[in-house]
Design an enzyme around this catalytic site. Structure first.
Site, PDB file in Angstrom:
ATOM      1  N   ARG A   1      37.329  36.859  47.911  1.00  0.00           N
ATOM      2  CA  ARG A   1      36.971  37.494  46.645  1.00  0.00           C
ATOM      3  C   ARG A   1      35.476  37.813  46.648  1.00  0.00           C
ATOM      4  O   ARG A   1      34.669  37.071  47.208  1.00  0.00           O
ATOM      5  CB  ARG A   1      37.291  36.536  45.505  1.00  0.00           C
ATOM      6  CG  ARG A   1      37.126  37.133  44.102  1.00  0.00           C
ATOM      7  CD  ARG A   1      38.012  38.345  43.930  1.00  0.00           C
ATOM      8  NE  ARG A   1      38.619  38.416  42.597  1.00  0.00           N
ATOM      9  CZ  ARG A   1      38.956  39.539  42.007  1.00  0.00           C
ATOM     10  NH1 ARG A   1      38.715  40.704  42.587  1.00  0.00           N
ATOM     11  NH2 ARG A   1      39.559  39.527  40.834  1.00  0.00           N
TER      12      ARG A   1
ATOM     13  N   LEU B   1      44.163  50.900  46.886  1.00  0.00           N
ATOM     14  CA  LEU B   1      43.497  49.703  46.385  1.00  0.00           C
ATOM     15  C   LEU B   1      42.027  49.957  46.076  1.00  0.00           C
ATOM     16  O   LEU B   1      41.344  49.081  45.546  1.00  0.00           O
ATOM     17  CB  LEU B   1      43.602  48.563  47.416  1.00  0.00           C
ATOM     18  CG  LEU B   1      44.984  48.298  48.031  1.00  0.00           C
ATOM     19  CD1 LEU B   1      44.927  47.060  48.922  1.00  0.00           C
ATOM     20  CD2 LEU B   1      46.052  48.137  46.962  1.00  0.00           C
TER      21      LEU B   1
ATOM     22  N   GLU C   1      44.067  44.161  33.269  1.00  0.00           N
ATOM     23  CA  GLU C   1      43.032  44.530  32.306  1.00  0.00           C
ATOM     24  C   GLU C   1      43.483  45.697  31.431  1.00  0.00           C
ATOM     25  O   GLU C   1      42.933  45.909  30.348  1.00  0.00           O
ATOM     26  CB  GLU C   1      41.735  44.901  33.029  1.00  0.00           C
ATOM     27  CG  GLU C   1      41.002  43.726  33.650  1.00  0.00           C
ATOM     28  CD  GLU C   1      40.288  42.860  32.614  1.00  0.00           C
ATOM     29  OE1 GLU C   1      39.906  43.384  31.546  1.00  0.00           O
ATOM     30  OE2 GLU C   1      40.109  41.651  32.877  1.00  0.00           O
TER      31      GLU C   1
ATOM     32  N   SER D   1      46.234  47.191  36.959  1.00  0.00           N
ATOM     33  CA  SER D   1      45.547  45.944  36.623  1.00  0.00           C
ATOM     34  C   SER D   1      45.992  45.392  35.278  1.00  0.00           C
ATOM     35  O   SER D   1      46.268  46.137  34.338  1.00  0.00           O
ATOM     36  CB  SER D   1      44.030  46.193  36.582  1.00  0.00           C
ATOM     37  OG  SER D   1      43.344  45.097  36.016  1.00  0.00           O
TER      38      SER D   1
ATOM     39  N   ASP E   1      41.971  42.394  48.792  1.00  0.00           N
ATOM     40  CA  ASP E   1      43.388  42.710  48.946  1.00  0.00           C
ATOM     41  C   ASP E   1      43.638  43.582  50.163  1.00  0.00           C
ATOM     42  O   ASP E   1      44.637  43.405  50.872  1.00  0.00           O
ATOM     43  CB  ASP E   1      43.908  43.423  47.703  1.00  0.00           C
ATOM     44  CG  ASP E   1      43.969  42.506  46.493  1.00  0.00           C
ATOM     45  OD1 ASP E   1      43.650  41.316  46.628  1.00  0.00           O
ATOM     46  OD2 ASP E   1      44.352  42.995  45.404  1.00  0.00           O
TER      47      ASP E   1
ATOM     48  N   TYR F   1      36.542  50.218  33.083  1.00  0.00           N
ATOM     49  CA  TYR F   1      37.414  49.950  34.228  1.00  0.00           C
ATOM     50  C   TYR F   1      38.879  50.003  33.803  1.00  0.00           C
ATOM     51  O   TYR F   1      39.712  50.666  34.439  1.00  0.00           O
ATOM     52  CB  TYR F   1      37.091  48.582  34.817  1.00  0.00           C
ATOM     53  CG  TYR F   1      38.125  48.059  35.790  1.00  0.00           C
ATOM     54  CD1 TYR F   1      38.185  48.537  37.099  1.00  0.00           C
ATOM     55  CD2 TYR F   1      39.042  47.083  35.398  1.00  0.00           C
ATOM     56  CE1 TYR F   1      39.140  48.056  37.993  1.00  0.00           C
ATOM     57  CE2 TYR F   1      39.990  46.603  36.283  1.00  0.00           C
ATOM     58  CZ  TYR F   1      40.046  47.084  37.577  1.00  0.00           C
ATOM     59  OH  TYR F   1      40.988  46.609  38.457  1.00  0.00           O
TER      60      TYR F   1
ATOM     61  N   GLY G   1      40.445  51.139  50.206  1.00  0.00           N
ATOM     62  CA  GLY G   1      39.933  49.830  49.826  1.00  0.00           C
ATOM     63  C   GLY G   1      40.276  48.758  50.835  1.00  0.00           C
ATOM     64  O   GLY G   1      40.391  47.576  50.497  1.00  0.00           O
TER      65      GLY G   1
ATOM     66  N   THR H   1      38.515  47.363  53.058  1.00  0.00           N
ATOM     67  CA  THR H   1      37.472  46.372  53.308  1.00  0.00           C
ATOM     68  C   THR H   1      37.346  45.356  52.176  1.00  0.00           C
ATOM     69  O   THR H   1      36.522  44.452  52.239  1.00  0.00           O
ATOM     70  CB  THR H   1      36.105  47.048  53.522  1.00  0.00           C
ATOM     71  OG1 THR H   1      35.777  47.812  52.357  1.00  0.00           O
ATOM     72  CG2 THR H   1      36.134  47.949  54.739  1.00  0.00           C
ATOM     73  N   GLY H   2      38.147  45.501  51.125  1.00  0.00           N
ATOM     74  CA  GLY H   2      38.117  44.554  50.017  1.00  0.00           C
ATOM     75  C   GLY H   2      39.018  43.364  50.273  1.00  0.00           C
ATOM     76  O   GLY H   2      39.676  43.247  51.312  1.00  0.00           O
TER      77      GLY H   2
ATOM     78  N   SER I   1      35.781  48.046  40.951  1.00  0.00           N
ATOM     79  CA  SER I   1      36.718  47.082  40.381  1.00  0.00           C
ATOM     80  C   SER I   1      36.077  45.966  39.576  1.00  0.00           C
ATOM     81  O   SER I   1      36.787  45.073  39.112  1.00  0.00           O
ATOM     82  CB  SER I   1      37.567  46.466  41.502  1.00  0.00           C
ATOM     83  OG  SER I   1      36.740  45.836  42.461  1.00  0.00           O
TER      84      SER I   1
ATOM     85  N   HIS J   1      43.958  37.739  40.797  1.00  0.00           N
ATOM     86  CA  HIS J   1      44.327  37.051  42.027  1.00  0.00           C
ATOM     87  C   HIS J   1      43.076  36.885  42.877  1.00  0.00           C
ATOM     88  O   HIS J   1      42.288  37.804  43.029  1.00  0.00           O
ATOM     89  CB  HIS J   1      45.429  37.794  42.766  1.00  0.00           C
ATOM     90  CG  HIS J   1      45.212  39.263  42.901  1.00  0.00           C
ATOM     91  ND1 HIS J   1      45.302  40.139  41.841  1.00  0.00           N
ATOM     92  CD2 HIS J   1      44.895  40.022  43.974  1.00  0.00           C
ATOM     93  CE1 HIS J   1      45.059  41.365  42.252  1.00  0.00           C
ATOM     94  NE2 HIS J   1      44.785  41.331  43.541  1.00  0.00           N
TER      95      HIS J   1
END
Length: 367
Positions: A208, A105, A152, A150, A28, A173, A23, A25-26, A109, A203
């Protein structure tokens, strides 16, 4: 437990560490890559192959137009094609890189999207973690493993939520993240691996994704000010979240893997604010009347909603020596300024000054 200041004293003069980030390229992943490179790590990132590259968040540290196996950008960053749905690819990359630290990561998501793609979400966000853990166990059981869990996962559990709060997931998710959390714990307890969960509450940052509600709001404001749109359509404005600043949270990821013993940590600000409050603060900062521009669209509502999330981060504050510095009002200003700049507008500037004063130029010059 060791704080960042204590840990930094042990790095100088040691052999360069290798880190593998899924992850990368995201949001975080890009901030974490910058942080680890600043600590003189050799950083390896997993990137999914597609017809168009999705490397915009790391293009300032990896300028090449192609990803060629382990081709280096000269900055200590290496990118590898791979996918968490393919265990053979994951194992091959693990054997090739032999990382000292793994930061998982990667995920599907987006919570609302997970209702539309529950099987895919479970495969990547859930089973992908198992593929990575098993490849790590077979290749190098001494590796340190970070799982991006997470808030969530707490879902319907009453706030505030800490490391002992029961999980009550309210989306595909969140269910997949609960699975990954327990697989990480099982590999730690069953195989003695240094495997940790960071249970991060919401966050945000200028990096984002544009479909996440905070960025949708700040980007929508920039579009309105630029004359490109007149209306911003949103979903549930009553949901309350604990919102922090992503560059601070990736430091926690690193700190968690530098401790003497593996453990799990809740990371957040300890404050909660509704989506309505975010809208009001952002529109007020931009000097716009939100009643003239904001509409509600039922298609953005979830089948099952999480009403209130608020972190109890006392364990992280005590054992990691970490505490959030950017609070809600500052975060809103940072994100509005960045999106105004992205649309060629002169930013109001308070958000820029907050970042520069607290973090220096490194966290925002690439945004």
């Amino acid at each position: 437990m060791r704080t960042a200041a204590q840990i930094s004293l042990t790095i100088t003069g040691h052999t360069m560490k290798k880190a593998l980030i899924t992850g990368i390229t995201g949001q975080d992943g890009s901030y974490l890559a910058e942080l680890l490179l600043s600590k003189r790590y050799e950083v390896h990132g997993l990137v999914r192959r597609s017809s168009s590259l999705n490397t915009s968040r790391i293009s300032h540290i990896f300028p090449e137009a192609e990803i060629a196996g382990t081709a280096s950008s000269g900055s200590g960053l290496f990118l590898h094609y791979g996918d968490l749905s393919d265990s053979e690819q994951v194992s091959t990359i693990m054997d090739r890189v032999r990382p000292d630290e793994i930061y998982n990561l990667a995920a599907q998501s987006h919570v609302r999207v997970s209702f539309d793609t529950p099987e895919y979400t479970g495969n990547i966000t859930g089973l992908g973690t198992t593929r990575l853990l098993e490849a790590a166990r077979r290749s190098n059981p001494g590796v340190r493993f970070y799982q991006a869990s997470s808030s969530e996962m707490f879902g319907g559990s009453p706030p505030p939520q800490n490391e002992n709060t029961a999980f009550y997931p309210r989306s595909p998710y969140a269910c997949a993240k609960v699975y990954s959390y327990w697989m990480t714990r099982n590999y730690r307890e069953g195989y003695g691996m240094f495997a940790c969960n960071g249970i991060l509450f919401n966050h945000e940052s200028p990096r984002r994704g544009e479909t996440f509600v905070t960025r949708k709001i700040t980007r929508g404001i920039a579009k309105i000010l630029a004359g490109k749109e007149k209306v911003l359509a949103l979903g549930n404005l009553d949901a309350k979240r604990d919102w922090g600043y992503s560059p601070e949270y990736v430091e926690c990821m690193w700190l968690i893997l530098q401790q003497d013993q593996p453990d799990d940590f809740v990371i957040g600000t300890g404050e909660t604010h509704s989506v309505q409050e975010f809208v009001d603060a952002a529109f007020r900062y931009a000097d716009l009347d939100r009643d003239e521009h904001v509409t509600i669209d039922q298609k953005y509502f979830r089948p099952t909603e999480v009403d209130v999330l608020i972190a109890d981060p006392r364990k992280a504050e005590k054992k990691l020596g970490w505490k959030a510095r950017v609070r809600f009002g500052d975060l809103v200003k940072i994100m509005v300024d960045a999106d105004m700049r992205a649309f060629g507008l002169e930013p109001i500037g308070e958000g820029d000054r907050i970042v520069e004063r607290r973090f220096g130029e490194k966290w925002w010059k690439g945004d």
